[in-house]
Design an enzyme around this catalytic site. Structure first.
Site, short mmCIF file in Angstrom:
data_model
loop_
_atom_site.label_atom_id
_atom_site.label_comp_id
_atom_site.label_asym_id
_atom_site.label_seq_id
_atom_site.Cartn_x
_atom_site.Cartn_y
_atom_site.Cartn_z
N TYR A 168 -1.29 -0.84 10.14
CA TYR A 168 -1.42 -1.19 8.73
C TYR A 168 -0.21 -0.72 7.94
CZ TYR A 168 -3.54 -1.14 4.02
OH TYR A 168 -3.82 -1.32 2.68
N SER B 265 0.85 -1.19 0.00
CA SER B 265 0.00 0.00 0.00
C SER B 265 0.88 1.24 0.00
CB SER B 265 -0.89 0.02 1.25
OG SER B 265 -1.56 1.26 1.37
#
Length: 268
Positions: free
Chosen positions: A157, A144
């Site tokens: 995350y 990401s």
């Protein structure tokens, strides 16, 4: 960096394939002629995806929880029994987060790391002997842009996505002479259920979307760009809007400027 003119009859194994990016990647790979192996926890959802693919009988649904090592090993055996080889492994399954560090329990920290890092390491280590024996194949990790930048409400995350990126870099160097390629994809905001399913501080699904994701790139556009880049042999693939790409550029040129930008950013 092996380039492919076609995915015809290539075996592509995709995790998190029942929805979102995984489903879109499965559809695009099938369009390019691949035999797609779909893996997620819900067999009924996988089958809905499989029957909607081009040439559905070529594809395979295998139910597994990627955090369960016994289920992963069984899935791997099923893939080899059915297809005999693996050309691309796309580690796509993931779990996001929307909580401040002070609100995030250690259990939630560990849950996100388990899904976004350890499970992908285990699956890759499971498949790697087959790729090395074939002297061909590509391992793909869907990281990401958060793993490159690190922003508010996404600490766990961002950390997990950064960790898998660094692990992939090491893997790439170690198998460079063995015919195995490694690619990492860094999506920005894409229209999926990622925000709805993101964990809050106590480990429960947030349950609602956020504006940035809702206004993000269409999943099929993401998949088309990703598969094209992978076929070209690209190893570092950033996919996002103007702001996300600017952030990645600034992170390389001036980390301190990036940190100032992030502090001022209104993200959630």
């Amino acid at each position: 960096m092996a380039k492919l003119d076609s995915l015809e009859n290539k075996v592509v194994w995709i995790t998190g394939a029942s929805s979102g990016l995984g489903k879109a990647l499965a559809q695009e790979c099938a369009l390019q002629g691949a035999q797609v192996v779909l893996t997620a926890r819900r067999i009924d959802e996988l089958e809905k995806v499989r029957v909607g693919l081009l040439n559905p009988d070529l594809h395979l649904s295998i139910c597994a929880d990627i955090t369960n090592e016994a289920q992963v090993l069984h899935a791997y055996e099923q893939v080899l029994a059915a297809k005999g080889r693996i050309d691309w492994l796309i580690n796509n399954a993931g779990l996001s987060q929307r909580a401040l560090i002070t609100e995030t329990t250690m259990q939630t920290e560990r849950t996100i790391m388990e899904v976004d890092y350890f499970s992908q390491v285990f699956l890759t280590k499971t498949v790697l002997p087959t790729l090395l024996k074939q002297k061909s194949g590509r391992v793909v990790f869907v990281s990401s842009i958060a793993g490159l930048l690190g922003t508010q409400y996404r600490a766990s995350y961002s950390a997990a996505k950064a960790a898998i990126h660094m692990w992939a870099n090491s893997l790439r160097a170690e198998v460079a002479e063995d015919g195995v390629d490694v690619s990492v994809v860094f999506p920005g905001f894409v229209k999926t259920n990622v925000s709805i399913n993101a964990l809050n501080g106590v480990g429960q699904a947030q349950g609602f979307d956020n504006e940035a994701t809702a206004n993000g790139l269409e999943a099929d556009e993401f998949a088309q760009y990703t598969v094209k880049s992978l076929m070209q042999g690209d190893e570092y693939i950033v996919i996002g809007g103007r702001k996300e790409k600017l952030g990645v550029l600034v992170s390389r040129l001036s980390p301190s400027a990036l940190y100032r930008m992030i502090r001022k950013a209104k993200v959630k």
